[in-house]
Design a protein around this motif. Structure first.
Motif, PDB file in Angstrom:
ATOM      1  N   ARG A 245     -45.280  -3.164 -42.048  1.00  0.00           N
ATOM      2  CA  ARG A 245     -44.832  -1.991 -42.797  1.00  0.00           C
ATOM      3  C   ARG A 245     -43.909  -2.376 -43.950  1.00  0.00           C
ATOM      4  O   ARG A 245     -43.828  -1.666 -44.949  1.00  0.00           O
ATOM      5  CB  ARG A 245     -44.084  -1.021 -41.863  1.00  0.00           C
ATOM      6  N   GLY A 246     -43.198  -3.482 -43.790  1.00  0.00           N
ATOM      7  CA  GLY A 246     -42.303  -3.940 -44.848  1.00  0.00           C
ATOM      8  C   GLY A 246     -41.058  -3.099 -45.017  1.00  0.00           C
ATOM      9  O   GLY A 246     -40.445  -3.103 -46.095  1.00  0.00           O
ATOM     10  N   ASP A 247     -40.645  -2.369 -43.969  1.00  0.00           N
ATOM     11  CA  ASP A 247     -39.463  -1.523 -44.102  1.00  0.00           C
ATOM     12  C   ASP A 247     -38.193  -2.309 -43.817  1.00  0.00           C
ATOM     13  O   ASP A 247     -38.182  -3.249 -43.024  1.00  0.00           O
ATOM     14  CB  ASP A 247     -39.552  -0.300 -43.182  1.00  0.00           C
ATOM     15  N   ASP A 248     -37.105  -1.932 -44.485  1.00  0.00           N
ATOM     16  CA  ASP A 248     -35.805  -2.558 -44.280  1.00  0.00           C
ATOM     17  C   ASP A 248     -35.078  -1.879 -43.120  1.00  0.00           C
ATOM     18  O   ASP A 248     -35.313  -0.705 -42.825  1.00  0.00           O
ATOM     19  CB  ASP A 248     -34.951  -2.437 -45.545  1.00  0.00           C
ATOM     20  N   PRO A 249     -34.181  -2.597 -42.461  1.00  0.00           N
ATOM     21  CA  PRO A 249     -33.376  -1.940 -41.415  1.00  0.00           C
ATOM     22  C   PRO A 249     -32.485  -0.864 -42.009  1.00  0.00           C
ATOM     23  O   PRO A 249     -32.018  -0.983 -43.151  1.00  0.00           O
ATOM     24  CB  PRO A 249     -32.553  -3.088 -40.825  1.00  0.00           C
ATOM     25  N   LEU A 250     -32.247   0.183 -41.243  1.00  0.00           N
ATOM     26  CA  LEU A 250     -31.461   1.313 -41.711  1.00  0.00           C
ATOM     27  C   LEU A 250     -29.966   1.003 -41.594  1.00  0.00           C
ATOM     28  O   LEU A 250     -29.522   0.407 -40.610  1.00  0.00           O
ATOM     29  CB  LEU A 250     -31.779   2.554 -40.877  1.00  0.00           C
ATOM     30  N   PRO A 251     -29.171   1.382 -42.590  1.00  0.00           N
ATOM     31  CA  PRO A 251     -27.731   1.131 -42.500  1.00  0.00           C
ATOM     32  C   PRO A 251     -27.080   2.034 -41.450  1.00  0.00           C
ATOM     33  O   PRO A 251     -27.499   3.169 -41.241  1.00  0.00           O
ATOM     34  CB  PRO A 251     -27.227   1.464 -43.902  1.00  0.00           C
ATOM     35  N   TYR A 252     -26.055   1.493 -40.788  1.00  0.00           N
ATOM     36  CA  TYR A 252     -25.270   2.321 -39.879  1.00  0.00           C
ATOM     37  C   TYR A 252     -23.806   1.910 -39.979  1.00  0.00           C
ATOM     38  O   TYR A 252     -23.472   0.775 -40.324  1.00  0.00           O
ATOM     39  CB  TYR A 252     -25.780   2.221 -38.439  1.00  0.00           C
ATOM     40  N   ALA A 253     -22.945   2.855 -39.686  1.00  0.00           N
ATOM     41  CA  ALA A 253     -21.506   2.637 -39.839  1.00  0.00           C
ATOM     42  C   ALA A 253     -20.960   1.784 -38.706  1.00  0.00           C
ATOM     43  O   ALA A 253     -21.362   1.930 -37.541  1.00  0.00           O
ATOM     44  CB  ALA A 253     -20.777   3.973 -39.887  1.00  0.00           C
ATOM     45  N   THR A 254     -20.022   0.916 -39.036  1.00  0.00           N
ATOM     46  CA  THR A 254     -19.295   0.164 -38.025  1.00  0.00           C
ATOM     47  C   THR A 254     -18.577   1.140 -37.087  1.00  0.00           C
ATOM     48  O   THR A 254     -17.975   2.111 -37.517  1.00  0.00           O
ATOM     49  CB  THR A 254     -18.267  -0.762 -38.696  1.00  0.00           C
ATOM     50  N   GLY A 255     -18.672   0.886 -35.787  1.00  0.00           N
ATOM     51  CA  GLY A 255     -18.028   1.759 -34.812  1.00  0.00           C
ATOM     52  C   GLY A 255     -18.848   2.971 -34.427  1.00  0.00           C
ATOM     53  O   GLY A 255     -18.354   3.864 -33.732  1.00  0.00           O
ATOM     54  N   SER A 256     -20.101   3.015 -34.845  1.00  0.00           N
ATOM     55  CA  SER A 256     -20.971   4.151 -34.509  1.00  0.00           C
ATOM     56  C   SER A 256     -21.871   3.769 -33.333  1.00  0.00           C
ATOM     57  O   SER A 256     -21.689   2.737 -32.698  1.00  0.00           O
ATOM     58  CB  SER A 256     -21.825   4.538 -35.724  1.00  0.00           C
ATOM     59  N   ALA A 257     -22.862   4.614 -33.063  1.00  0.00           N
ATOM     60  CA  ALA A 257     -23.845   4.327 -32.011  1.00  0.00           C
ATOM     61  C   ALA A 257     -25.144   3.797 -32.595  1.00  0.00           C
ATOM     62  O   ALA A 257     -26.159   3.756 -31.907  1.00  0.00           O
ATOM     63  CB  ALA A 257     -24.121   5.582 -31.189  1.00  0.00           C
TER      64      ALA A 257
END
Length: 484
Positions: free
Chosen positions: A451-463
């Motif tokens: 698919r060539g998709d990038d990993p999704l960003p997530y905030a430090t300290g989140s789930a």
């Protein structure tokens, strides 16, 4: 309740990479704790082997510092520490050449169990196995301990197994996964197969779903170079979480012995369905509060490696058909916490009406940081005012239930190294098991690469990324809160 300590037979242990981080943090302190517990006794020799120039006294000083840093009470055990340090030796060895091997062969005795711990980069596994064979150190008494990663895909895992098999029988190879040495992980088998209460309910008729979470609050730290080539799928999902899934889903083995247990785990891996692309979520943590982002930590601003992965797996057999397994692991999450949650189905009919709310029984096996087992049950809320229901835990946190002394469990590495000396492979992975796990993981990785998709960003300290929450929301379920 008093735990029994059964001493192991005298042995010689050689730690390749004897001055490395794993030896300093885990192996040497763990061996010292087993010595203090009375499990190591007699004429034992422990040899550190590495490229760095050092003599035996220097290595003993190195070990003493490592033990004192790991165990604050070690200073009060001076007599034990001095006796343990007297067991240590050091040899300068070149894994890729011939230097040091004659000396190592001379001091490693042939009339006792000999164990060689490969606490080195995987590229050195083959050369070490070959040189052990060349120098007469690969006889029937020899055991080798191989640290992960066991390859980075099916092809490399097969090649590694082939190279090791040229010099050692499968019964001599101990592929170590420290998660299997945790007290609670082993208690999982006792809960399932030692209690009539649970085993009849351990199937898709009564279990709604199972969640396995291994959350870390730290980032990649000093492992950036390795981690950016591996990612959460290869570093954690393919081995640690896969092993937990197998222990949860496996059938009762005929006997509690190494091959019977590993045969049943292998059947689980082979029964896993391919994971659909929409059933996988990848994420990568962002920087905040002065803490760097993943890309900054690994020094690659274009990195597409995941530091978080969540997926839904299905085991296609009679026991688990229709019951989803939700697995997630990641770095820089809310808390350091690892648990397995077995979520049972709702009662078929509630006699208490809608106002009583929705309640479920959940069996939670806590792996870290506070090892224990908790069963959630529904009771009437105390007091007048009608039948109001609440969920309360039947909690067996080991430190509280057994007392601080009884709950001072051996570290996973301590237990597993002692199992190597005993010749017990139950908690170690077999070659075919490793290969089947990679075959499953390779398909998942190939799916997102296609698919060539990038990993999704997530905030430090989140789930983790929001899409991981949606992975369960669309099934009408919710992840359990990440908490220690």
């Amino acid at each position: 309740m008093v735990s029994r300590v059964i001493p192991v037979d005298p042995f010689d242990l050689v730690i390749f990479g004897g001055t490395g981080d794993l030896a300093r943090r885990k192996i040497l302190p763990g061996l010292f704790r087993r010595y203090c517990a009375g499990q190591i006794e007699g004429d034992v020799r422990i040899t550190g082997a590495a490229r760095g120039e050092m003599d035996t006294q220097g290595y003993r000083d190195f070990a003493a510092e490592a033990i004192m840093a790991s165990d604050q009470s070690a200073g009060t055990k001076k007599a034990h520490l001095d006796e343990f340090l007297a067991m240590l030796h050091y040899v300068v060895v070149d894994a890729m050449g011939d230097d040091g091997w004659e000396e190592l062969a001379r001091i490693t005795r042939s009339d006792r169990i000999r164990a060689f711990y490969f606490s080195v980069a995987p590229r050195l596994f083959g050369p070490l196995a070959e040189r052990l064979h060349q120098h007469g150190l690969a006889d029937g008494q020899t055991r080798i301990v191989v640290e992960k990663p066991f390859g980075r895909d099916l092809k490399t895992a097969r090649e590694l197994n082939r190279v090791l098999a040229e010099h050692f029988d499968e019964s001599q190879i101990y592929r170590i996964d420290h998660y299997l040495g945790k007290e609670t992980v082993q208690n999982l088998m006792a809960i399932r197969f030692g209690n009539m209460l649970f085993e009849p309910l351990w199937n898709s008729q009564y279990v709604d779903h199972i969640q396995i979470t291994v959350a870390e609050a730290v980032g990649v730290g000093g492992r950036g170079d390795y981690y950016d080539r591996a990612g959460a799928m290869r570093d954690m999902m393919q081995n640690h979480l896969m092993q937990l899934l197998c222990l949860i889903a496996m059938e009762p083995p005929a006997k509690f012995n190494p091959d019977s247990v590993r045969d049943e785990k292998l059947k689980v891996i082979r029964a896993l369905d391919p994971v659909a692309p929409d059933d996988v979520v990848r994420g990568q943590y962002e920087g905040s509060g002065g803490r760097p982002s993943y890309r900054n930590q690994v020094g690659n601003r274009d990195s597409t490696t995941e530091s978080f992965v969540a997926l839904r797996a299905r085991v296609s057999n009679w026991r688990w058909a229709g019951t989803p397994f939700y697995l997630r692991t990641g770095k820089r999450l809310k808390e350091r916490a690892s648990e397995i949650a077995v979520v049972f189905k709702d009662a078929p009919h509630s006699i208490f009406g809608e106002e009583a709310g929705r309640h479920r029984n959940i069996l939670t096996i806590k792996l870290q940081p506070n090892e224990g087992i908790e069963l959630g049950v529904t009771i009437k809320e105390p007091g007048p005012g009608g039948m109001r229901l609440v969920d309360v835990p039947l909690d067996m946190t080991f430190a509280e239930a057994l007392g601080p002394e009884e709950a001072d469990f051996p570290d996973a590495y301590e237990r597993l190294i002692m199992d190597v000396i005993r010749g017990n492979q139950t908690l170690f992975m077999r070659g075919d098991e490793v290969e089947e796990a990679w075959a499953w993981a390779d398909e998942v990785i190939a799916g997102w690469e296609k698919r060539g998709d990038d990993p999704l960003p997530y905030a430090t300290g989140s789930a983790g990324p929001d899409d991981a929450l949606m992975l369960m929301h669309r099934d009408g379920r919710r992840w359990r809160e990440i908490k220690a």
